[in-house]
Motif scaffolding. Structure first.
Motif, PDB file in Angstrom:
ATOM      1  N   ILE A 237      94.603 -18.607 102.311  1.00 34.85           N
ATOM      2  CA  ILE A 237      93.648 -19.434 103.054  1.00 34.85           C
ATOM      3  C   ILE A 237      92.349 -19.654 102.280  1.00 34.85           C
ATOM      4  N   GLY A 238      92.090 -18.871 101.241  1.00 33.38           N
ATOM      5  CA  GLY A 238      90.884 -19.069 100.440  1.00 33.38           C
ATOM      6  C   GLY A 238      91.194 -19.565  99.051  1.00 33.38           C
ATOM      7  N   ASN A 239      92.392 -20.080  98.844  1.00 33.17           N
ATOM      8  CA  ASN A 239      92.830 -20.533  97.518  1.00 33.17           C
ATOM      9  C   ASN A 239      92.725 -19.403  96.497  1.00 33.17           C
TER      10      ASN A 239
ATOM     11  N   SER B   5      87.126 -21.059 106.664  1.00 32.44           N
ATOM     12  CA  SER B   5      88.362 -20.524 107.251  1.00 32.44           C
ATOM     13  C   SER B   5      88.290 -19.001 107.439  1.00 32.44           C
TER      14      SER B   5
ATOM     15  N   GLN C  72      85.351 -18.323  94.491  1.00 31.48           N
ATOM     16  CA  GLN C  72      86.464 -19.123  93.967  1.00 31.48           C
ATOM     17  C   GLN C  72      86.790 -18.603  92.583  1.00 31.48           C
TER      18      GLN C  72
END
Ligand SMILES: *[C@@H]1O[C@H](CO)[C@@H](O)[C@H](O)[C@H]1NC(C)=O
Ligand SMILES: *[C@@H]1O[C@H](CO)[C@@H](O)[C@H](O)[C@H]1NC(C)=O
Ligand SMILES: *[C@@H]1O[C@H](CO)[C@@H](O)[C@H](O)[C@H]1NC(C)=O
Ligand SMILES: *[C@@H]1O[C@H](CO)[C@@H](O)[C@H](O)[C@H]1NC(C)=O
Ligand SMILES: *[C@@H]1O[C@H](CO)[C@@H](O)[C@H](O)[C@H]1NC(C)=O
Ligand SMILES: *[C@@H]1O[C@H](CO)[C@@H](O)[C@H](O)[C@H]1NC(C)=O
Ligand SMILES: *[C@@H]1O[C@H](CO)[C@@H](O)[C@H](O)[C@H]1NC(C)=O
Length: 363
Positions: free
Chosen positions: A73-75, A270, A361
């Motif tokens: 969900i957070g890449n 998210s 990220q």
């Protein structure tokens, strides 16, 4: 000449940055809201080598899917999920239930609770029964589409990574210590070449709280992580890691509160959305406290060094609980660990808040 000096300077900067690089393997009994732990690690500048898992709050195969889902969900799916042991070294559901029938039940029995298929249908993770069954209704974070590593296992991976980056890999374990114990036993150089072991669990002097408090108080002060695999806990906590940090009693210091969750959702992504909806306010920031100590030891406000062992006598009412000693009175084959009493709670909350609101990220 000047160019050469510049080159040398750059090289030494690169070298020192590389040398200071911190790696961690995060071993846990992953759940829908356990993303706080990898997010904090990444936000703290730690290179997360993998999420590994072992049976704890639920069965390991279900946890593998939670680990994949909370990364997805957070890449963050470039971080591998490496499955660990499904079974503790010795403990089984039957053996655990038999122990309880002699010594009294625990409020929270994790995967060793008898199955409750009604609860599962309503979204609870599986307990008891077939450890390989998957309960999709428990994936409020979404069912993962990515796959776990299938060419190795947690213990092996820990051993390999410590060989690859000697002295630089922190082993974080916020569930039962099965995988850590397997790695310790598989490779006699594993523990001494890791950077450290940081665990959640290991309560001391809490028996009166269990007896005189509410059932919730008894639950908060029972040591399910260690009890589920007492033998593994003893192996891990007596192994020659350069440092062992225990977040036991201190893990109960800072509670999750509604005002914290209300603040988290001020930045709606998210992760914060999931935390706001599902994290709850019943439990303290257990695993996050251990992670904060790993990331930034300056958060530690009060600790002591004690020798420690884990009660591995099945006939004992304190089976799976730790015992602490001063050096002169410590049993053979024990070692000193850092036992933390107090952290900077404001800082802990700040660290969780920032990590969830601004998920790093890295992929
Ligand atoms: C993940 O990537 C997708 C597609 O690139 C993007 O829409 C989404 O916002 C990203 N999620 C997070 C949490 O960064
Ligand atoms: C099983 O779960 C249901 C739903 O949560 C609950 O009402 C019930 O009391 C549970 N049964 C047992 C035996 O714990
Ligand atoms: C292992 O994983 C790869 C990549 O996800 C997949 O292609 C392969 O079929 C898997 N092998 C087994 C034995 O499950
Ligand atoms: C970590 O271990 C080293 C070597 O055993 C010791 O000198 C140091 O004080 C320990 N640090 C902490 C924070 O316990
Ligand atoms: C956060 O965003 C999600 C998705 O856009 C939305 O469903 C949810 O209601 C938002 N939460 C709050 C408290 O605004
Ligand atoms: C540290 O914690 C211990 C155990 O709770 C307590 O006895 C001691 O007074 C504390 N020390 C300080 C400086 O707060
Ligand atoms: C605790 O952490 C907060 C936030 O980082 C900081 O402002 C404060 O000075 C710290 N308190 C102590 C006693 O170190």
């Amino acid at each position: 000449m000047r160019v050469r000096i510049l080159v040398a300077l750059c090289a030494s900067i690169i070298l020192s940055v590389t040398a200071q690089k911190r790696y961690a393997i995060l071993d846990n009994d992953w759940s829908s809201t356990a993303f706080t732990v990898p997010l904090m690690a990444l936000d703290g500048g730690i290179d997360v080598l993998a999420l590994t898992d072992c049976t704890g709050d639920t069965w390991q195969p279900q946890e593998t899917l939670h680990a994949l889902a909370i990364l997805e969900i957070g890449n963050l799916s470039c971080i591998p999920v490496v499955p660990g042991a499904t079974w503790p070294l010795l403990q089984t559901v039957e053996r655990f239930q038999a122990w309880q029938s002699i010594h009294g039940p625990l409020v929270w029995q994790g995967a060793f609770a008898l199955p409750n298929y009604t609860a599962e249908a309503l979204g609870s993770d599986p307990t008891g029964g077939d450890p390989n069954r998957i309960v999709p209704s428990a994936f409020v974070e979404g069912f993962p589409t990515t796959k776990a590593v299938n060419t190795t296992n947690s213990a092996n991976y820990m051993v390999e990574m410590v060989k690859k980056y000697p002295g630089q890999v922190s082993i974080y374990a916020a569930g039962p210590l099965t995988n850590v114990a397997l790695a310790v036993r598989m490779d006699p150089t594993f523990a001494e070449n890791a950077k450290e072991l940081v665990i959640m669990g290991g309560y001391v002097d809490v028996e009166l709280l269990q007896a005189t408090g509410s059932l919730l108080m008894a639950n908060l002060n029972s040591d399910i992580n260690l009890i589920m695999d007492s033998e593994a806990a003893n192996i891990a906590l007596t192994a020659p890691f350069p440092n062992i940090t225990i977040a036991g009693n201190v893990a109960n210091q800072v509670m999750s509160t509604q005002s914290f969750l209300d603040q988290v959702i001020q930045v709606n992504n998210s992760y914060s959305n999931l935390m706001y909806k599902y994290y709850g306010t019943e439990f303290p920031f257990w695993d996050e406290t251990a992670m904060a100590l790993l990331i930034d030891p300056s958060i530690n406000m009060n600790s002591t060094n004690v020798f420690v062992s884990v009660d591995t006598a099945y006939a004992s009412p304190s089976y799976g609980n730790i015992h602490v000693y001063q050096k002169a009175l410590a049993p053979p084959n024990t070692r000193s660990v850092q036992y933390v009493f107090q952290v900077n709670g404001t800082k802990l909350q700040d660290m969780i808040m920032h990590a969830v609101q601004y998920p790093p990220q890295v992929c």
